[in-house]
Design an enzyme around this catalytic site. Structure first.
Site, PDB file in Angstrom:
ATOM      1  CG  ASP A  14      40.609  51.218   0.753  1.00 51.62           C
ATOM      2  OD1 ASP A  14      40.935  50.055   0.455  1.00 51.62           O
ATOM      3  OD2 ASP A  14      40.875  52.203   0.044  1.00 51.62           O
ATOM      4  CE  LYS A  96      42.099  50.316  -2.435  1.00 51.03           C
ATOM      5  NZ  LYS A  96      42.337  51.726  -2.181  1.00 51.03           N
ATOM      6  CB  CYS A 137      38.474  52.866  -2.695  1.00 52.09           C
ATOM      7  SG  CYS A 137      39.947  53.907  -2.842  1.00 52.09           S
TER       8      CYS A 137
END
Ligand code: ZN
Length: 190
Positions: A14, A96, A137
């Site tokens: 991310d 995701k 995450c």
């Protein structure tokens, strides 16, 4: 010391504009970009996870969720940061959180990465993980990888925490360590 070989695999979590200098900026996130670039020089096989939400995603405050709107499909905020030494069109991307009614913190959650990755790890079944954010995450991704039987090295100098509550990042590191993750820095790899 950890000897990096051409078989090693780096999972970058991310590193998107919204998490670096956008709507959900993680404190200090920009400072890990040069460190990640150094790891990218060392580890040639890699994948990048991206939070990739529809406009009405259930994790957004407007929908009763916890977070400001972030990483909406098609926005600049959802793109990988341009200071990463990569060609964003030529890298393996794992998307995701793509369904409106369901959040996914882990790069393995609903992405198919759990099916693909183990067979990509020829020989040594291990990966290196860095990115954002330590307490969400990164943690979820690391714990899922360990559940798949993968040995996980977390790059401690290339992660940053949100710390909604002070200490969340340290707590997450402890949880990952307890699960078997090994924390290393640039000084530990060659
Ligand atoms: Zn999200």
């Amino acid at each position: 010391m950890v000897d990096i070989t051409e078989k090693d695999f780096l999972l970058v979590v991310d590193m998107q504009n919204d998490f670096i200098n956008g709507s959900l900026a993680v404190p200090g996130a920009a400072s890990i970009i040069p460190v990640i670039n150094t790891y990218l020089e060392k580890i040639q096989r890699r994948a990048f996870s991206k939070d990739m939400h529809p406009k009405n995603h259930s994790s957004f405050k407007a929908q009763g969720g916890q977070w400001p709107q972030h990483c909406v499909v098609g926005t600049q905020g959802s793109e990988l940061h341009k200071s990463l030494d990569i060609d964003p069109k030529a890298v393996m991307v794992v998307r995701k959180g793509t369904e409106a009614d369901r959040d996914a913190y882990s790069a393995f959650d609903g992405t198919g990465l759990d099916m693909v990755l183990p067979s990509m790890l020829s020989g040594v079944k291990r990966i290196f993980v860095c990115g954002l954010a330590t307490d969400y995450c990164v943690k979820a991704t690391v714990l899922d990888a360990i559940k798949l039987g993968i040995k996980v090295y977390v790059l401690k100098d290339a992660i940053k925490a949100v710390n909604v509550k002070p200490g969340d990042g340290d707590k997450a590191i402890k949880e990952m360590e307890d699960a078997g993750a090994i924390f290393i820095t640039l000084a530990d790899v060659k």
